[in-house]
Write a protein that holds these residues in place. Structure first.
Motif, PDB file in Angstrom:
ATOM      1  N   ASN A  25     -31.943 -22.978 -33.623  1.00 29.11           N
ATOM      2  CA  ASN A  25     -31.838 -23.675 -32.345  1.00 29.11           C
ATOM      3  C   ASN A  25     -30.539 -23.291 -31.656  1.00 29.11           C
ATOM      4  OD1 ASN A  25     -34.255 -25.082 -32.799  1.00 29.11           O
ATOM      5  ND2 ASN A  25     -33.172 -26.625 -34.042  1.00 29.11           N
ATOM      6  N   SER A  80     -27.277 -23.278 -29.104  1.00 26.14           N
ATOM      7  CA  SER A  80     -26.374 -24.330 -28.664  1.00 26.14           C
ATOM      8  C   SER A  80     -26.722 -24.774 -27.248  1.00 26.14           C
ATOM      9  CB  SER A  80     -24.934 -23.797 -28.708  1.00 26.14           C
ATOM     10  OG  SER A  80     -24.063 -24.697 -28.067  1.00 26.14           O
ATOM     11  N   ARG A  81     -26.454 -26.087 -26.982  1.00 26.08           N
ATOM     12  CA  ARG A  81     -26.728 -26.604 -25.640  1.00 26.08           C
ATOM     13  C   ARG A  81     -25.755 -26.046 -24.608  1.00 26.08           C
ATOM     14  NH1 ARG A  81     -27.963 -33.062 -26.733  1.00 26.08           N
ATOM     15  NH2 ARG A  81     -29.859 -32.747 -28.012  1.00 26.08           N
ATOM     16  N   PRO A  85     -27.364 -22.826 -22.169  1.00 28.93           N
ATOM     17  CA  PRO A  85     -27.998 -23.001 -20.853  1.00 28.93           C
ATOM     18  C   PRO A  85     -27.039 -23.524 -19.788  1.00 28.93           C
ATOM     19  CG  PRO A  85     -28.771 -24.671 -22.400  1.00 28.93           C
ATOM     20  CD  PRO A  85     -28.009 -23.665 -23.206  1.00 28.93           C
ATOM     21  N   CYS A  86     -26.087 -24.337 -20.199  1.00 24.70           N
ATOM     22  CA  CYS A  86     -25.108 -24.855 -19.229  1.00 24.70           C
ATOM     23  C   CYS A  86     -24.229 -23.726 -18.689  1.00 24.70           C
ATOM     24  CB  CYS A  86     -24.239 -25.925 -19.883  1.00 24.70           C
ATOM     25  SG  CYS A  86     -25.148 -27.421 -20.351  1.00 24.70           S
ATOM     26  N   ARG A 117     -30.442 -16.301 -26.953  1.00 25.17           N
ATOM     27  CA  ARG A 117     -31.164 -17.333 -27.732  1.00 25.17           C
ATOM     28  C   ARG A 117     -31.612 -16.794 -29.090  1.00 25.17           C
ATOM     29  NH1 ARG A 117     -33.919 -21.851 -25.872  1.00 25.17           N
ATOM     30  NH2 ARG A 117     -35.707 -21.178 -27.125  1.00 25.17           N
TER      31      ARG A 117
END
Length: 898
Positions: A446, A448-449, A452-453, A491
Motif C-alpha cells: 500500500n 503512502s498517503r 497522492p498529496c 505506486r
C-alpha cells in the motif's frame, strides 16, 4: 485490458500530437501595419505562370540533339529577362508552394482556408475528373488554361465592365498549369510525354505574351513570371526534400525586370550551368517565398504581412532609389512581424522568466533603421540595401527564436511522459508474470498517503503556472499528463524493489551482454530508417539464430528453412525503391508462384478427410480464381495504359470486387492455424498484386513463408523448454483462446519474440521502399482501381498496400502468442515498449536545421514510429478478427473440432 488499451491509445495520441505543437505551429502573427514602396511601381499588371511539377533541369537542359525544349524561354534568358532557380521547401506540394509564392510564408496549414477575397478574384477552372493519369493526352489540361485566357481577353474587348476591370492597375493574372505534373506522375519526367508538355507550354507562353501585349497596346507595363510550385523525382513523385523536388525554374521578364547580364564566371557549387550551356548568363537563385515581395514591388501593392521573403533587388530594372526603398520596406515589414511576435511572447511569460532575443534589441533596431534611412538620403543606395538585408536576416532569426521559444519546455514534458509510460508498461509486465509480490508485506504493497498529496500539489502548481502565462490548452495536457503516469509508476515501488533484487541474482556479465544485445538490436532498427541495408544486416544476423541455440541440432529441416527465407528476404532491402523500375512481368510471376503454392495446398486438402473438406476446397478454388483475375487485370491494364486507352471499366470493377472480397474470404476458412493463415495470405496477395508495379509483388509471399517458419521455430523452442506443449502446430486452432491457467511466467525468449515482431514490422514497412519520404509513394500502383486524380482514394489504396505486409506479420504474431501460451497482453506490451524506445530515440533526432531533406526526414521518422505504435493496436484487433472469426459459406452452423 480494454481500459488499459484505451488509456494507452490516449497517451500515444498526445505524444503524437505534441510534434505538431513543437514543430508545426502556425508562423502567422497579426496586428502589423501594411508596408509598401513609396514610389511609383514599374508595372501596372503581372502575369504569374506556375507550371505544376516542372523541374528546373528539364526546362533548362538541351535535348539529345542539342536543342532547347523551350526555345521561347531560352530566348528570354538570353535576351529579355532574369533567370535562376527557385528553391522550395518541404512539403513539396502544390498548396504550400502557391502559399509561399503568393503570400511569402511557408507551410501554415491553418491559414490557407482563412480570408475571403472572392470579391476581388475572378477564377475559372476545369473539373477535377479531367486530371486522368490514364488519359490519351493530358496536355489538354494546359491547353484548356491557355485557350480560356485567350478567350477571356477576347471577351474583355466586347465587355465594357470587364474591359475597365482588366485595365485597372495592380492586378495579377495567375495561370496554374497542371499538365506537366500529371504527365510526370503518369509517365515519369524522363518520358517523351513530359518533354512534349514542356514544349507545348513554351509555345503557348509565347502566344499568351503576344495576346497580352496586343491587348494593352504594347504599353510596356506588364511583368511576367514563369516558375513552378515544386519539382519531381525521377520516379514521378514529390512531397519530400530531394533536390529534384526543391529546385524549380524561375524566369522573369517585362516591366521592371532587369535584362540579361553576361558574365565570365559564376559561383555555384552545382554543375548545372555547364550542363545547360548557360554559364555566360548570370544566374540569380531565390527562395520560393522571395517571389511574393518581388511581385508586390513590381506592381506597387503592400508586401504580404506575414511574408518572410527577401526581395531580389538585383533582378529589378529600376532606379537605385527604388531598389533601396523597396529593400527598406521589406526590412520594416519583416521587423514588424518580429516586434509583434516578441510582444506576444513577452506578455505571455513571467517577467523574470522571459529571455529576449539579444541580437536584435530595440536600440539596435532603431539604429539600423535610422542609419539605412540616412544612407538613402545620402544616395548611398548600395550601403542602404546591404544594411537592410542585414536587418532582415536578424529579424528572421528573431522570428525563428520566438517561434520556437517554448520548444525545450514542451519537449522536456513529452520526454518525461514517454519515460514514465515506458516504465509503467514495463512494471505491469513484471508484476503480472514475475511473481515478485509473494514475499512483500501488506504495508509495503500500500503506497503512502503522502504520494497522492504530493502529486496533487505539483499538479495545482503546474496548472497555476500555465494559467498566469495564458498558455494554450494543449500545454496543460503535455505538462499534466506525466503526473498521473509517474504517480502510477511510484505506486509500484515494491515491484521495483523486487525486480532490482531479482536482477542482483543475475550474473553481471550475462546481464550486461543481454543489455548490450538489446541496445544493438534497437540501434539496428533505428538505423534501418535511414539505411535500408541495415535490415539486410539484421536478417542475416537472424539467420544465425539456430546456430547459437540448440535448434540446429534438434530441428535441422526447419532451421534450414529459417536460414533460407531470412537470406531471401534480406535481398529486398537491397533492391531499388518501389516504382523506380516497374516490371509487370515480376507481378505476374508472383501471381504464378501463389497459384503453384495454392495447388499444393489444394492437393493436401483433397487428401484429407474431415468435415471441412468441401467448404475448404471451394474456398481455395475461389481464391485461386481471384489470383488469376488479378494477374489478368494487372497485365491488361498495363497494356491499355501503354496504348493510352485509359483504364477499362471491366478491369476497374473486377479490381474493386477483389479488394472487397479479400476481407471476407479468410473468414470462410477453417480456424485451424495454418489453414487460416494461408487463406489470409492468398486473399491479401490477390489485392497486393493489383497494387504492385514490380518486384514488391514477391515481398509478401517471401515474408509470409518466413512467418510460417517462425511459428514452427517458436513451437520447437517451446517444446524443448521447461514449458510443456500439449498441442502440435497442425492441430492448434485460433478460435481456442489461451486459457488464463495456461499463461506462464516471462522468460528471456519472450523479449526476443517481441523484438522479432518489431523487426519484422519495420521490415514490412521498409522492405520495398523508404516510405519515410513522401516521394516514395508511386501513384501508378493504384491504376488498376482508378486513374483520375483523387487524393483520398489513392491515399487509402496506397495505405492499404503498406498495411498488407503488416497484417500478415500481425496474424503470424497471433499464432506465436497461441503456440507459446503467453498472455497476449504481456507480449503486446513488450512490443509497444520497444516501439516507444525507438520513438523516444527519433524524438531526440528531430532537427530544424540543415537541408530541408534532413529536416523533413527527421520529423517523418518520428511520425512514422508513433503512427506504427498507434496502428499496432488497431492491427492487433484486425489480426484477431481475421484469425478467430468464422463465417459459413453454405449457411451451416460452424463447428470446431479440437
Amino acid at each position: 485490458m480494454l481500459l488499459y488499451i484505451t488509456l494507452g491509445l490516449l497517451v500515444h495520441f498526445v505524444f503524437f500530437a505534441s510534434i505538431f505543437d513543437i514543430y508545426f505551429t502556425s508562423p502567422l502573427v497579426h496586428g502589423m501595419t501594411p508596408q509598401f514602396t513609396p514610389l511609383p511601381p514599374p508595372a501596372k499588371r503581372l502575369m504569374l505562370f506556375v507550371a505544376d511539377g516542372l523541374r528546373a533541369d528539364k526546362l533548362y537542359e538541351l535535348d539529345e540533339d542539342g536543342n532547347s525544349r523551350a526555345p521561347f524561354v531560352r530566348n528570354i534568358i538570353m535576351n529579355e529577362g532574369s533567370w535562376g532557380i527557385s528553391h522550395t521547401r518541404v512539403p513539396t506540394e502544390s498548396r504550400p508552394g502557391h502559399v509561399a509564392m503568393i503570400a511569402g510564408f511557408y507551410e501554415d496549414v491553418s491559414a490557407v482556408a482563412k480570408g475571403d477575397l472572392r470579391s476581388h478574384i475572378f477564377t475559372e477552372s476545369y473539373d477535377a475528373s479531367s486530371e486522368d493519369f490514364g488519359a490519351h493526352d493530358v496536355t489538354k489540361l494546359d491547353t484548356w488554361v491557355f485557350d480560356h485566357v485567350k478567350e477571356f481577353f477576347h471577351a474583355a474587348r466586347n465587355n465594357q465592365s470587364l474591359f475597365s476591370k482588366v485595365n485597372e492597375d495592380k492586378i495579377v493574372f495567375f495561370l496554374h498549369l497542371l499538365g506537366i505534373d500529371t504527365n510526370g506522375h503518369a509517365h515519369r519526367p524522363s518520358s517523351r510525354e513530359y518533354s512534349d508538355n514542356i514544349k507545348l507550354v513554351d509555345k503557348e507562353l509565347k502566344e499568351i505574351e503576344s495576346t497580352v501585349k496586343d491587348f494593352y497596346g504594347n504599353d510596356g507595363k506588364t511583368a511576367f513570371i514563369f516558375t513552378a510550385d515544386h519539382g519531381m523525382t525521377d520516379w514521378g513523385s514529390h512531397g519530400a526534400g530531394h533536390p529534384l523536388e526543391t529546385c524549380t525554374p524561375f524566369i522573369a521578364w517585362g516591366a521592371g525586370i532587369r535584362l540579361p547580364q553576361k558574365v565570365s564566371a559564376q559561383k555555384f557549387d552545382d554543375s548545372y550551368l555547364q550542363e545547360w550551356k548557360l554559364e555566360n548568363w548570370k544566374r540569380q537563385d531565390i527562395n520560393q517565398a522571395d517571389v511574393a515581395p518581388l511581385m508586390a514591388a513590381l506592381i506597387g501593392v503592400p508586401f504580404p504581412l506575414n511574408s518572410v521573403g527577401i526581395i531580389p533587388v538585383d533582378m529589378l530594372n529600376t532606379s537605385d532609389l527604388f531598389k533601396a526603398e523597396s529593400m527598406f520596406t521589406n526590412a520594416v515589414q519583416i521587423l514588424e512581424q518580429f516586434k509583434v511576435k516578441m510582444t506576444q511572447k513577452k506578455e505571455a511569460t513571467l517577467s523574470f522568466l522571459f529571455t529576449p532575443f539579444k541580437s536584435l534589441s530595440d536600440t539596435k533596431q532603431a539604429n539600423i533603421l535610422r542609419k539605412a534611412r540616412y544612407y538613402i538620403k545620402q544616395k548611398k543606395y548600395d550601403e542602404a540595401v546591404s544594411l537592410c538585408r542585414q536587418l532582415i536576416h536578424l529579424a528572421l532569426r528573431g522570428l525563428a527564436y520566438y517561434h520556437t521559444y517554448d520548444r525545450f519546455f514542451l519537449a522536456f514534458n513529452v520526454v518525461l511522459g514517454f519515460v514514465g509510460w515506458t516504465s509503467y508498461a514495463s512494471l505491469l509486465i513484471i508484476k503480472s508474470h514475475c511473481n515478485l509480490m509473494r514475499g512483500v508485506s501488506t504495508e509495503a504493497k500500500n503506497p503512502s498517503r503522502l504520494l497522492p498529496c504530493a502529486f496533487g500539489a505539483v499538479g495545482v502548481s503546474v496548472t497555476f503556472f500555465l494559467l498566469i502565462q495564458a498558455c494554450p490548452w494543449t500545454y496543460y495536457i503535455y505538462c499534466l499528463l506525466p503526473l498521473p503516469i509517474w504517480y502510477a509508476v511510484l505506486r509500484e515501488i515494491p515491484v521495483i524493489q523486487g525486480f532490482v533484487t531479482l536482477l542482483s541474482t543475475f550474473p553481471p556479465r550475462r546481464f550486461l551482454g543481454y543489455l548490450l544485445l538489446f541496445i544493438l538490436g534497437v540501434e539496428v532498427l533505428v538505423l534501418s530508417f535511414f539505411y535500408r541495408y541495415m535490415l539486410t544486416a539484421g536478417l542475416v544476423a537472424l539467420a544465425a539464430w539456430p546456430f547459437i541455440t540448440a535448434l540446429w541440432t534438434r530441428a535441422k529441416s526447419i532451421s534450414l528453412s529459417w536460414i533460407f527465407f531470412c537470406l531471401l528476404l534480406a535481398v529486398f532491402p537491397l533492391m531499388p525503391v518501389v516504382g523506380r523500375q516497374p516490371d509487370i512481368f515480376l507481378v505476374v510471376g508472383a501471381g504464378l508462384l501463389v497459384l503453384l503454392l495454392s495447388l499444393f495446398v489444394v492437393t493436401s486438402v483433397i487428401k484429407r478427410k474431415d468435415s471441412f473438406i468441401n467448404e475448404e476446397l471451394v474456398l481455395h478454388l475461389l481464391q485461386m480464381l481471384s489470383i488469376v483475375f488479378s494477374m489478368c487485370v494487372v497485365y491488361s491494364t498495363h497494356n491499355s495504359l501503354l496504348k493510352k486507352q485509359g483504364l477499362p471499366l471491366l478491369n476497374q470493377i473486377v479490381s474493386w470486387t477483389i479488394l472487397a472480397s479479400s476481407f471476407v474470404m479468410p473468414l470462410l476458412s477453417p480456424p485451424v492455424l495454418f489453414d487460416r493463415l494461408f487463406s489470409i495470405l492468398v486473399s491479401s496477395m490477390s489485392t497486393y498484386l493489383l497494387l504492385s508495379t514490380g518486384y514488391e509483388a514477391l515481398f509478401p509471399l517471401v515474408l509470409s513463408c518466413l512467418m510460417f517458419v517462425w511459428i514452427h521455430m517458436e513451437q520447437e523452442t517451446l517444446q524443448h523448454s521447461v514449458v510443456s506443449c500439449k498441442q502440435k502446430v497442425s492441430t492448434i486452432q485460433f478460435a481456442c483462446n489461451t486459457d488464463a491457467a495456461q499463461c506462464r511466467d516471462l522468460c528471456l525468449d519472450d523479449i526476443r519474440r517481441a523484438f522479432f515482431l518489431v523487426f519484422f514490422l519495420v521490415t514490412a514497412f521498409f522492405g520495398t521502399g523508404n516510405i519515410a519520404s513522401v516521394n516514395s509513394f508511386d501513384p501508378s500502383s493504384v491504376y488498376c482501381f482508378l486513374t483520375v486524380f483523387s487524393p483520398f482514394k489513392m491515399g487509402a489504396l496506397i495505405m492499404w498496400k503498406i498495411l498488407i505486409p503488416f497484417v500478415l506479420v500481425m496474424c503470424a504474431f497471433e499464432a506465436v502468442q497461441v503456440t507459446t501460451q503467453l498472455s497476449s497482453k504481456s507480449l503486446f506490451l513488450m512490443v509497444i515498449n520497444i516501439s516507444d524506445i525507438m520513438a523516444l530515440h527519433f524524438f531526440f533526432l528531430i532537427k530544424d536545421y540543415g537541408s530541408w531533406l534532413d529536416i523533413g526526414t527527421s520529423i517523418s521518422h518520428y511520425v512514422i514510429v508513433m503512427s506504427m505504435t498507434i496502428f499496432m493496436v488497431f492491427l492487433n484487433c484486425l489480426a484477431q478478427m481475421l484469425t478467430t472469426r468464422k463465417l459459413s459459406l453454405c449457411g451451416r452452423p460452424k463447428s470446431h473440432v479440437i
